[in-house]
Enzyme design. Structure first.
Site, PDB file in Angstrom:
ATOM      1  N   SER A   9       9.408  -2.176  -6.995  1.00 62.29           N
ATOM      2  CA  SER A   9       8.071  -1.579  -7.086  1.00 62.29           C
ATOM      3  C   SER A   9       8.057  -0.517  -8.169  1.00 62.29           C
ATOM      4  CB  SER A   9       7.671  -0.939  -5.761  1.00 62.29           C
ATOM      5  OG  SER A   9       6.567  -0.083  -5.980  1.00 62.29           O
ATOM      6  N   HIS A  34       6.665  -5.741  -8.481  1.00 59.40           N
ATOM      7  CA  HIS A  34       5.672  -5.351  -7.471  1.00 59.40           C
ATOM      8  C   HIS A  34       4.837  -4.191  -8.021  1.00 59.40           C
ATOM      9  CE1 HIS A  34       4.297  -5.058  -3.236  1.00 59.40           C
ATOM     10  NE2 HIS A  34       4.321  -3.737  -3.405  1.00 59.40           N
ATOM     11  N   ASP A  36       1.835  -1.542  -7.171  1.00 57.97           N
ATOM     12  CA  ASP A  36       1.099  -0.910  -6.074  1.00 57.97           C
ATOM     13  C   ASP A  36      -0.167  -0.244  -6.580  1.00 57.97           C
ATOM     14  OD1 ASP A  36       2.746  -1.300  -3.674  1.00 57.97           O
ATOM     15  OD2 ASP A  36       4.266  -0.184  -4.794  1.00 57.97           O
ATOM     16  N   MET A  38      -3.482   1.797  -5.649  1.00 53.93           N
ATOM     17  CA  MET A  38      -3.983   2.698  -4.591  1.00 53.93           C
ATOM     18  C   MET A  38      -5.241   3.407  -5.070  1.00 53.93           C
ATOM     19  SD  MET A  38      -0.457   4.445  -3.311  1.00 53.93           S
ATOM     20  CE  MET A  38       1.057   3.510  -3.124  1.00 53.93           C
ATOM     21  N   HIS A  67      -0.154  -5.573  -5.152  1.00 51.31           N
ATOM     22  CA  HIS A  67      -0.409  -5.127  -3.779  1.00 51.31           C
ATOM     23  C   HIS A  67      -1.585  -4.158  -3.820  1.00 51.31           C
ATOM     24  CE1 HIS A  67       1.365  -2.679  -0.135  1.00 51.31           C
ATOM     25  NE2 HIS A  67       0.204  -3.247   0.162  1.00 51.31           N
ATOM     26  N   MET A  69      -3.943  -1.694  -2.266  1.00 51.77           N
ATOM     27  CA  MET A  69      -4.215  -0.770  -1.156  1.00 51.77           C
ATOM     28  C   MET A  69      -5.530  -0.090  -1.483  1.00 51.77           C
ATOM     29  SD  MET A  69      -0.285   0.508  -0.757  1.00 51.77           S
ATOM     30  CE  MET A  69       0.108  -0.118  -2.388  1.00 51.77           C
ATOM     31  N   MET A 138       4.153  -4.103   6.143  1.00 49.52           N
ATOM     32  CA  MET A 138       4.527  -2.749   5.713  1.00 49.52           C
ATOM     33  C   MET A 138       5.589  -2.201   6.662  1.00 49.52           C
ATOM     34  SD  MET A 138       2.782  -2.007   2.942  1.00 49.52           S
ATOM     35  CE  MET A 138       3.614  -0.417   2.841  1.00 49.52           C
ATOM     36  N   GLY A 143       1.150   4.248   0.902  1.00 47.39           N
ATOM     37  CA  GLY A 143       0.650   5.386   0.145  1.00 47.39           C
ATOM     38  C   GLY A 143       1.691   6.053  -0.727  1.00 47.39           C
ATOM     39  N   PHE A 144       2.936   6.012  -0.300  1.00 49.76           N
ATOM     40  CA  PHE A 144       3.977   6.756  -1.024  1.00 49.76           C
ATOM     41  C   PHE A 144       5.305   6.011  -0.987  1.00 49.76           C
ATOM     42  CE2 PHE A 144       0.882   9.650   0.767  1.00 49.76           C
ATOM     43  CZ  PHE A 144       0.485  10.361  -0.361  1.00 49.76           C
ATOM     44  N   GLY A 145       6.079   6.160  -2.061  1.00 51.84           N
ATOM     45  CA  GLY A 145       7.448   5.674  -2.067  1.00 51.84           C
ATOM     46  C   GLY A 145       8.366   6.670  -1.379  1.00 51.84           C
ATOM     47  N   GLY A 146       9.582   6.228  -1.114  1.00 52.47           N
ATOM     48  CA  GLY A 146      10.609   7.132  -0.634  1.00 52.47           C
ATOM     49  C   GLY A 146      10.544   7.516   0.826  1.00 52.47           C
ATOM     50  N   ASP A 174       7.937  -4.179   2.784  1.00 51.73           N
ATOM     51  CA  ASP A 174       7.632  -3.185   1.755  1.00 51.73           C
ATOM     52  C   ASP A 174       7.713  -1.793   2.368  1.00 51.73           C
ATOM     53  OD1 ASP A 174       6.663  -1.757  -0.380  1.00 51.73           O
ATOM     54  OD2 ASP A 174       4.692  -2.721  -0.423  1.00 51.73           O
ATOM     55  N   GLY A 176      10.940   1.549   2.356  1.00 56.52           N
ATOM     56  CA  GLY A 176      12.228   1.947   2.919  1.00 56.52           C
ATOM     57  C   GLY A 176      13.297   0.876   2.837  1.00 56.52           C
ATOM     58  N   GLY A 196      11.355   0.289  -4.041  1.00 60.18           N
ATOM     59  CA  GLY A 196      10.954   1.236  -5.076  1.00 60.18           C
ATOM     60  C   GLY A 196      12.064   2.206  -5.372  1.00 60.18           C
ATOM     61  N   SER A 197      12.194   3.228  -4.521  1.00 58.94           N
ATOM     62  CA  SER A 197      13.173   4.279  -4.796  1.00 58.94           C
ATOM     63  C   SER A 197      14.599   3.740  -4.801  1.00 58.94           C
ATOM     64  CB  SER A 197      13.014   5.423  -3.795  1.00 58.94           C
ATOM     65  OG  SER A 197      12.930   4.929  -2.484  1.00 58.94           O
TER      66      SER A 197
HETATM   67  C1  DX5 Z   1       4.062   2.064  -0.444  1.00 61.47           C
HETATM   68  C2  DX5 Z   1       4.177   0.933  -1.441  1.00 61.47           C
HETATM   69  C3  DX5 Z   1       5.571   0.498  -1.704  1.00 61.47           C
HETATM   70  C4  DX5 Z   1       6.479   1.555  -2.237  1.00 61.47           C
HETATM   71  C5  DX5 Z   1       7.807   1.363  -1.614  1.00 61.47           C
HETATM   72  O1  DX5 Z   1       2.735   2.227  -0.088  1.00 61.47           O
HETATM   73  O2  DX5 Z   1       3.428  -0.210  -1.029  1.00 61.47           O
HETATM   74  O3  DX5 Z   1       5.618  -0.670  -2.527  1.00 61.47           O
HETATM   75  O4  DX5 Z   1       6.658   1.523  -3.633  1.00 61.47           O
HETATM   76  O5  DX5 Z   1       8.654   2.387  -2.012  1.00 61.47           O
HETATM   77  P1  DX5 Z   1      10.069   2.633  -1.339  1.00 61.47           P
HETATM   78  O6  DX5 Z   1      10.874   1.370  -1.585  1.00 61.47           O
HETATM   79  O7  DX5 Z   1      10.590   3.814  -2.058  1.00 61.47           O
HETATM   80  O8  DX5 Z   1       9.834   2.851   0.127  1.00 61.47           O
HETATM   81 ZN    ZN Z   2       3.688  -2.194  -2.121  1.00 62.31          ZN
END
Ligand code: DX5
Ligand code: ZN
Length: 228
Positions: A9, A34, A36, A38, A67, A69, A138, A143-146, A174, A176, A196-197
């Site tokens: 991502s 991927h 994202d 938002m 994706h 959102m 999900m 909303g957020f990575g990490g 998707d 963690g 992502g992270s």
């Molecule tokens: C969160 C996104 C994810 C996000 C995942 O809303 O849909 O795609 O990038 O990030 P990690 O892998 O860091 O949880």
């Molecule tokens: Zn995503």
């Protein structure tokens, strides 16, 4: 066993260098990219729209997994398709006419995905299985990575895989996902893994090793559940 699909991502990439980052994960062995999207309304964060997807398209020939959102999604489906999305995923919680959205995505010639938040029962997407190519479960709140992986979502993955028995369906997780949690998701029945992270955290020199470690964690799972 079907090959695991690893989808970095770019939410966790360096936004000042998105073209280079996309090329870097492509070269490092990503299967999909991927993206994202938002809107600050459906989720409490804002990222980018179709213009950025279009700008990134020349940087990779890999499958662009968009994706959404956003709510509403329907007014933007054609723009994301024209921008170069290969698959477009809408959230089942984002509006009352998700079946229509999936029909519209297929009518655009793109693969249609439906996403479920961690608080949404799997049963909600059962009537959509005939029109969906992919179900995104999900494993964090969007909303957020990490964020930390929510093990409670594994039950949703397993239920969707059971409902889909006999159908070709990608089940994507998707949030963690890392070399440790990916095996849990694969065991439950997922075959597409967004990270992502866990891919981007240390910069481009480590992308190939990080993608390989996630793939190894997924493919260490034996049994029929990893196939779609
Ligand atoms: C969160 C996104 C994810 C996000 C995942 O809303 O849909 O795609 O990038 O990030 P990690 O892998 O860091 O949880
Ligand atoms: Zn995503």
């Amino acid at each position: 066993m079907t090959k695991a699909i690893i989808a970095p991502s770019i939410l966790s990439a360096d936004f000042a260098r998105l073209g280079e980052e996309t090329r870097a994960v492509d070269a490092a062995g990503a299967d999909w990219v991927h993206l994202d999207v938002m809107d600050g309304h459906f989720v409490p964060n804002i990222t980018f729209g179709p213009a950025v997807v279009k700008a990134l398209r020349p940087h990779s020939a890999k499958y662009f997994d968009v994706h959404l959102m956003i709510a509403p999604a329907d007014p933007y489906l054609a723009a994301f398709s024209e921008a170069g999305a290969d698959g477009i995923t809408v959230h089942v919680e984002a509006g009352p006419h998700v079946h229509r959205s999936l029909q519209a995505i297929r009518a655009l010639g793109r693969r249609a995905g439906v996403a479920l938040n961690p608080g949404t029962p799997a049963a909600l997407i059962e009537p959509l299985l005939g029109i969906a190519d992919l179900v995104l479960v999900m494993t964090v709140n969007p909303g957020f990575g990490g964020q930390g992986f929510l093990e409670s979502a594994l039950e949703t993955v397993a239920r969707v895989r059971a409902m889909a028995a006999g159908r070709l369906l990608d089940i994507e997780v998707d949030g963690g996902i890392d070399p440790g949690t990916v095996g849990l998701a694969a065991s439950a029945g997922a075959n597409v893994f967004v990270a992502g992270s866990a891919v981007f955290k240390d910069g481009p020199a480590s992308y190939a090793a990080r993608i390989a470690a996630i793939r190894a964690g997924a493919e260490a799972v034996t049994g029929p559940t990893l196939s779609c």
